[in-house]
Write a protein that holds these residues in place. Structure first.
Motif, PDB file in Angstrom:
ATOM      1  N   THR A   1       0.834  -1.203   0.000  1.00 52.64           N
ATOM      2  CA  THR A   1       0.000   0.000   0.000  1.00 52.64           C
ATOM      3  C   THR A   1       0.871   1.257   0.000  1.00 52.64           C
ATOM      4  O   THR A   1       0.631   2.197  -0.756  1.00 52.64           O
ATOM      5  CB  THR A   1      -0.920   0.009   1.228  1.00 52.64           C
TER       6      THR A   1
ATOM      7  N   ALA B   1      -6.260   7.321  -4.726  1.00 48.00           N
ATOM      8  CA  ALA B   1      -5.266   7.018  -3.690  1.00 48.00           C
ATOM      9  C   ALA B   1      -4.859   8.265  -2.895  1.00 48.00           C
ATOM     10  O   ALA B   1      -3.942   8.198  -2.073  1.00 48.00           O
ATOM     11  CB  ALA B   1      -4.034   6.383  -4.324  1.00 48.00           C
TER      12      ALA B   1
ATOM     13  N   TYR C   1       2.638   1.902  -3.399  1.00 49.86           N
ATOM     14  CA  TYR C   1       1.779   2.051  -4.581  1.00 49.86           C
ATOM     15  C   TYR C   1       2.161   3.245  -5.451  1.00 49.86           C
ATOM     16  O   TYR C   1       2.196   3.132  -6.681  1.00 49.86           O
ATOM     17  CB  TYR C   1       0.324   2.136  -4.119  1.00 49.86           C
TER      18      TYR C   1
END
Length: 232
Positions: free
Chosen positions: A147, A199, A150
């Motif tokens: 995560t 995101a 990313y």
């Protein structure tokens, strides 16, 4: 068996290596550091970094800070990360005290987020990602790393698709039949921009023509997420 060498030892050795490669003495390097805004990195400091200073506990090397790593890299005309991870000149580099050294390119990929660190092992001859829970919600360490890393995949892809769309726009300006290709390239660019928005990542400024066309064609999840700016 874990190595007693530290990342600081590697950096110190590479500073000396690249200084000598360039034919610079320590006074030269100190002068270059001063030019870059760090006059406190003096000849004496460089000596202590490269060779250490003898004291009550024996010879002790002065560590290089993160801020100084950037200065030394620019002063030595060397990518700063290469001072820490010397690709091609070392077989292995240290990782963390509890783990074995790895080859520099493996650690390079960890540092840039291109690969997940594998400190556990070897198990059946393989190093494996850390699968232990790291948070109260049961998320594993490896998943948490993925995560956080990313953005590493998104920003280079944005740069590629931005350039591709820019070139397609120039072709379409000369040949109307290339307009369909241009719209397709804009759609690809929009996918990345929208992924970055989801995101909660900052989208770099786009060329005004691309930004206007992305908005005009309604390709963006949130048109306000982009700022137009001329190509650099």
């Amino acid at each position: 068996m874990h190595s007693h060498q530290t990342a600081g030892d590697v950096v110190a050795a590479q500073i000396r290596r690249h200084r000598e490669r360039l034919g610079m003495n320590r006074h030269d390097l100190a002068a270059e550091c001063a030019r870059l805004g760090r006059p406190d990195i003096t000849y004496a400091v460089i000596v202590t970094i490269e060779t250490g200073r003898t004291g009550g506990e024996g010879k002790k090397r002065r560590p290089v800070t993160v801020d100084e790593l950037l200065v030394f890299g620019l002063a030595l005309a060397t990518p700063p990360l290469l001072l820490l991870l010397p690709l091609g000149s070392e077989q292995t580099v240290p990782t963390v005290p509890a783990a074995d050294p790895r080859d520099p390119y493996t650690v390079w990929q960890w540092m840039t987020g291109e690969a997940t660190p594998t400190l556990d092992g070897p198990l059946d001859g393989r190093y494996v990602p850390d699968s232990r829970p790291i948070a109260s919600n049961g998320q594993t360490w490896a998943a948490a790393w993925g995560t956080a890393a990313y953005p590493v995949s998104l920003y280079p892809e944005l740069a590629r698709r931005r350039e591709t769309a820019h070139k397609a726009r120039l072709r379409a300006a000369l040949d109307p039949s290339a307009q369909t290709e241009y719209v397709g390239r804009l759609d690809e660019l929009a996918h990345i921009v929208n992924d970055m928005h989801r995101a909660s990542l900052t989208v770099p400024d786009l060329p005004p023509e691309l930004a206007e066309d992305l908005k005009r064609l309604d390709l963006l999840t949130d048109p306000n997420q982009i700022n137009p700016r001329g190509m650099e």
